[in-house]
Design a protein around this motif. Structure first.
Motif, PDB file in Angstrom:
ATOM      1  N   THR A 134      -3.733  13.059  -2.027  1.00 56.52           N
ATOM      2  CA  THR A 134      -3.128  11.678  -1.772  1.00 56.52           C
ATOM      3  C   THR A 134      -2.609  11.136  -3.245  1.00 56.52           C
ATOM      4  O   THR A 134      -3.181  11.517  -4.145  1.00 56.52           O
ATOM      5  CB  THR A 134      -4.259  10.592  -1.568  1.00 56.52           C
ATOM      6  N   LEU A 135      -1.648  10.607  -3.164  1.00 59.31           N
ATOM      7  CA  LEU A 135      -0.975   9.897  -4.458  1.00 59.31           C
ATOM      8  C   LEU A 135      -1.087   8.840  -4.820  1.00 59.31           C
ATOM      9  O   LEU A 135      -1.663   8.360  -5.752  1.00 59.31           O
ATOM     10  CB  LEU A 135       0.685  10.287  -4.648  1.00 59.31           C
ATOM     11  N   TYR A 136      -0.881   7.682  -3.644  1.00 58.80           N
ATOM     12  CA  TYR A 136      -1.290   6.452  -3.674  1.00 58.80           C
ATOM     13  C   TYR A 136      -1.666   5.787  -2.191  1.00 58.80           C
ATOM     14  O   TYR A 136      -1.274   6.548  -1.050  1.00 58.80           O
ATOM     15  CB  TYR A 136      -0.722   5.351  -4.617  1.00 58.80           C
ATOM     16  N   LEU A 137      -2.249   4.464  -1.948  1.00 63.20           N
ATOM     17  CA  LEU A 137      -2.246   4.141  -0.767  1.00 63.20           C
ATOM     18  C   LEU A 137      -1.349   2.510  -0.704  1.00 63.20           C
ATOM     19  O   LEU A 137      -1.258   2.004  -1.902  1.00 63.20           O
ATOM     20  CB  LEU A 137      -3.616   3.606  -0.265  1.00 63.20           C
ATOM     21  N   GLU A 138      -1.151   2.126   0.234  1.00 67.76           N
ATOM     22  CA  GLU A 138      -0.656   0.939   0.588  1.00 67.76           C
ATOM     23  C   GLU A 138      -1.524   0.250   1.923  1.00 67.76           C
ATOM     24  O   GLU A 138      -1.444   0.784   2.935  1.00 67.76           O
ATOM     25  CB  GLU A 138       0.891   0.846   0.663  1.00 67.76           C
ATOM     26  N   TYR A 139      -1.699  -1.077   1.453  1.00 68.69           N
ATOM     27  CA  TYR A 139      -2.389  -1.824   2.530  1.00 68.69           C
ATOM     28  C   TYR A 139      -1.501  -3.097   2.903  1.00 68.69           C
ATOM     29  O   TYR A 139      -1.045  -3.748   1.900  1.00 68.69           O
ATOM     30  CB  TYR A 139      -3.856  -2.302   1.919  1.00 68.69           C
ATOM     31  N   GLU A 140      -1.526  -3.255   4.274  1.00 67.04           N
ATOM     32  CA  GLU A 140      -1.156  -4.650   4.761  1.00 67.04           C
ATOM     33  C   GLU A 140      -1.954  -5.235   5.942  1.00 67.04           C
ATOM     34  O   GLU A 140      -3.017  -4.475   6.294  1.00 67.04           O
ATOM     35  CB  GLU A 140       0.392  -4.267   5.289  1.00 67.04           C
ATOM     36  N   ALA A 141      -1.834  -6.233   6.198  1.00 69.56           N
ATOM     37  CA  ALA A 141      -2.785  -7.072   6.939  1.00 69.56           C
ATOM     38  C   ALA A 141      -1.903  -8.254   7.645  1.00 69.56           C
ATOM     39  O   ALA A 141      -0.917  -8.739   7.177  1.00 69.56           O
ATOM     40  CB  ALA A 141      -3.818  -7.838   6.296  1.00 69.56           C
ATOM     41  N   TYR A 142      -2.433  -8.724   8.821  1.00 70.66           N
ATOM     42  CA  TYR A 142      -2.230  -9.931   9.606  1.00 70.66           C
ATOM     43  C   TYR A 142      -2.968 -10.862   8.986  1.00 70.66           C
ATOM     44  O   TYR A 142      -4.078 -11.221   9.466  1.00 70.66           O
ATOM     45  CB  TYR A 142      -2.428  -9.912  10.975  1.00 70.66           C
ATOM     46  N   GLU A 143      -2.642 -11.474   7.832  1.00 68.29           N
ATOM     47  CA  GLU A 143      -3.371 -12.148   6.944  1.00 68.29           C
ATOM     48  C   GLU A 143      -4.015 -13.332   7.386  1.00 68.29           C
ATOM     49  O   GLU A 143      -5.298 -13.462   7.155  1.00 68.29           O
ATOM     50  CB  GLU A 143      -2.708 -12.460   5.595  1.00 68.29           C
ATOM     51  N   ALA A 144      -3.549 -14.097   8.047  1.00 69.33           N
ATOM     52  CA  ALA A 144      -4.201 -15.581   8.701  1.00 69.33           C
ATOM     53  C   ALA A 144      -5.268 -14.780   9.711  1.00 69.33           C
ATOM     54  O   ALA A 144      -6.580 -15.320   9.574  1.00 69.33           O
ATOM     55  CB  ALA A 144      -3.225 -16.353   9.603  1.00 69.33           C
ATOM     56  N   MET A 145      -5.282 -13.849  10.626  1.00 70.80           N
ATOM     57  CA  MET A 145      -6.109 -13.450  11.629  1.00 70.80           C
ATOM     58  C   MET A 145      -7.043 -12.674  10.795  1.00 70.80           C
ATOM     59  O   MET A 145      -8.306 -12.915  11.153  1.00 70.80           O
ATOM     60  CB  MET A 145      -5.457 -12.536  12.470  1.00 70.80           C
ATOM     61  N   ALA A 146      -6.657 -11.956   9.684  1.00 71.75           N
ATOM     62  CA  ALA A 146      -7.787 -11.277   9.004  1.00 71.75           C
ATOM     63  C   ALA A 146      -8.708 -12.123   8.210  1.00 71.75           C
ATOM     64  O   ALA A 146     -10.032 -11.781   8.263  1.00 71.75           O
ATOM     65  CB  ALA A 146      -7.040 -10.409   7.916  1.00 71.75           C
ATOM     66  N   LEU A 147      -8.172 -13.217   7.515  1.00 73.10           N
ATOM     67  CA  LEU A 147      -9.037 -14.340   7.097  1.00 73.10           C
ATOM     68  C   LEU A 147      -9.960 -14.786   8.164  1.00 73.10           C
ATOM     69  O   LEU A 147     -11.292 -14.950   7.815  1.00 73.10           O
ATOM     70  CB  LEU A 147      -8.205 -14.955   6.201  1.00 73.10           C
ATOM     71  N   LYS A 148      -9.461 -15.065   9.105  1.00 69.91           N
ATOM     72  CA  LYS A 148     -10.268 -15.499  10.214  1.00 69.91           C
ATOM     73  C   LYS A 148     -11.515 -14.651  10.677  1.00 69.91           C
ATOM     74  O   LYS A 148     -12.604 -15.132  10.783  1.00 69.91           O
ATOM     75  CB  LYS A 148      -9.445 -16.098  11.354  1.00 69.91           C
ATOM     76  N   GLN A 149     -11.093 -13.595  11.014  1.00 69.43           N
ATOM     77  CA  GLN A 149     -11.893 -12.365  11.240  1.00 69.43           C
ATOM     78  C   GLN A 149     -13.218 -12.173  10.325  1.00 69.43           C
ATOM     79  O   GLN A 149     -14.197 -12.019  10.632  1.00 69.43           O
ATOM     80  CB  GLN A 149     -11.310 -11.162  11.758  1.00 69.43           C
ATOM     81  N   MET A 150     -12.485 -12.303   9.019  1.00 67.09           N
ATOM     82  CA  MET A 150     -13.587 -11.924   7.741  1.00 67.09           C
ATOM     83  C   MET A 150     -14.525 -13.208   7.837  1.00 67.09           C
ATOM     84  O   MET A 150     -15.833 -12.915   7.572  1.00 67.09           O
ATOM     85  CB  MET A 150     -12.828 -11.877   6.514  1.00 67.09           C
ATOM     86  N   HIS A 151     -14.175 -14.406   7.949  1.00 66.75           N
ATOM     87  CA  HIS A 151     -15.007 -15.404   7.983  1.00 66.75           C
ATOM     88  C   HIS A 151     -16.096 -15.421   9.282  1.00 66.75           C
ATOM     89  O   HIS A 151     -17.243 -15.614   8.915  1.00 66.75           O
ATOM     90  CB  HIS A 151     -14.301 -16.775   8.157  1.00 66.75           C
ATOM     91  N   VAL A 152     -15.712 -14.926  10.636  1.00 66.62           N
ATOM     92  CA  VAL A 152     -16.629 -14.615  11.469  1.00 66.62           C
ATOM     93  C   VAL A 152     -17.618 -13.532  11.123  1.00 66.62           C
ATOM     94  O   VAL A 152     -18.740 -13.675  11.295  1.00 66.62           O
ATOM     95  CB  VAL A 152     -15.802 -13.981  12.775  1.00 66.62           C
ATOM     96  N   ILE A 153     -17.353 -12.413  10.460  1.00 68.29           N
ATOM     97  CA  ILE A 153     -18.023 -11.492   9.993  1.00 68.29           C
ATOM     98  C   ILE A 153     -19.215 -12.075   9.087  1.00 68.29           C
ATOM     99  O   ILE A 153     -20.261 -11.807   9.171  1.00 68.29           O
ATOM    100  CB  ILE A 153     -17.336 -10.378   9.532  1.00 68.29           C
ATOM    101  N   GLY A 154     -18.720 -12.625   8.095  1.00 67.44           N
ATOM    102  CA  GLY A 154     -19.453 -13.449   7.067  1.00 67.44           C
ATOM    103  C   GLY A 154     -20.384 -14.072   7.688  1.00 67.44           C
ATOM    104  O   GLY A 154     -21.676 -14.012   7.380  1.00 67.44           O
ATOM    105  N   GLU A 155     -20.219 -15.030   8.655  1.00 69.77           N
ATOM    106  CA  GLU A 155     -21.060 -16.020   9.368  1.00 69.77           C
ATOM    107  C   GLU A 155     -21.966 -14.994  10.241  1.00 69.77           C
ATOM    108  O   GLU A 155     -23.224 -15.630  10.325  1.00 69.77           O
ATOM    109  CB  GLU A 155     -20.237 -16.912  10.120  1.00 69.77           C
ATOM    110  N   ALA A 156     -21.643 -13.974  10.770  1.00 74.22           N
ATOM    111  CA  ALA A 156     -22.560 -13.238  11.512  1.00 74.22           C
ATOM    112  C   ALA A 156     -23.663 -12.739  10.672  1.00 74.22           C
ATOM    113  O   ALA A 156     -24.826 -12.384  11.094  1.00 74.22           O
ATOM    114  CB  ALA A 156     -21.797 -12.272  12.501  1.00 74.22           C
TER     115      ALA A 156
END
Length: 242
Positions: A134-156
């Motif tokens: 592997t030389l390097y990685l690139e990450y992308e996200a559906y940011e608004a939904m990802a943050l929303k889901q991360m909040h759900v996980i954190g609260e859980a």
């Protein structure tokens, strides 16, 4: 009626853009919208059984009806994804960043006098995948939904485990070998709960959060195979560490 359509990861590459506006008949459903794109892009149609969709940043069933102005996203299997500093103990640190994740600083923000343990997990970029360098990685996200889901996980994590503070941080963009892509940290009075909550947090984030990873090798690049998020987006329950 018109809806906004978003594409991510390899789906974006198939259709040649990240966003589109689609005109639909009244009473059209989510599956009708995907089928219309599948007719135009046969390769996209081949992903029908591995793609999930969201409507207005919430996972949706394929039979869901659409309305004018909806934001629809077609999501390939996730590679498993803001808040800012200054939270107090017993709260959540939820961030999507594009700079280096500063683990010591974030961990220090979680500590409180009543805590007897803090468990930290870092996902880091390794130098090989599937026997290829592997030389390097690139990450992308559906940011608004990802943050929303991360909040759900954190609260859980806080509701299912006897823990104090929780941090979920994911980095986007280009990452070099050895850099941290994701951080999960948990503080609590006792180590067992902190370990269990931390494992639950990273496992659930990788399974349900719309974040994708592209791996770059000497002979090309591929989107990493991931997991199809569950529908509806019910989070798994806690499991004790054996």
């Amino acid at each position: 009626m018109r809806v906004r359509v978003l594409f991510f990861g390899q789906l974006k590459e198939i259709v040649g853009r990240a966003e589109d506006q689609a005109e639909l008949m009244d009473n059209a459903r989510l599956e009708d919208l995907f089928a219309s794109y599948g007719e135009r892009y046969p390769k996209l149609a081949g992903f029908r059984h591995s793609v999930v969709a969201s409507v207005n940043q919430s996972f949706a069933d394929w039979s869901s009806p659409l309305a004018a102005g909806d934001e629809v996203a077609f999501l390939p299997p996730v590679s498993g994804g803001a808040g800012k500093p200054g939270v107090a103990p017993s709260e959540l640190v939820i961030e999507i960043v594009r700079e280096v994740i500063r683990t010591p600083e974030i961990s220090a923000r979680l500590k409180a006098p009543k805590d007897g343990a803090i468990v930290v997990f870092e996902g880091i970029v390794r130098n090989e995948s599937g026997g290829r360098r592997t030389l390097y990685l690139e990450y992308e996200a559906y940011e608004a939904m990802a943050l929303k889901q991360m909040h759900v996980i954190g609260e859980a994590m806080r509701s299912q485990f006897d823990v104090d503070a929780v941090a979920l941080v994911h980095r986007l963009g280009r990452l070099e070998i050895g850099e941290t892509s994701v951080l999960v940290a948990v503080s609590s009075a006792h180590r067992r709960e902190a370990f269990e909550a931390c494992r639950y947090g990273i496992d659930t984030l990788k399974q349900t959060t719309p974040i994708w990873k592209k791996e770059f090798f000497e002979d090309g690049a591929v989107w990493a195979k991931g997991e199809v998020p569950p529908l509806p987006s019910n989070l798994p329950k806690r499991e004790s560490i054996k």
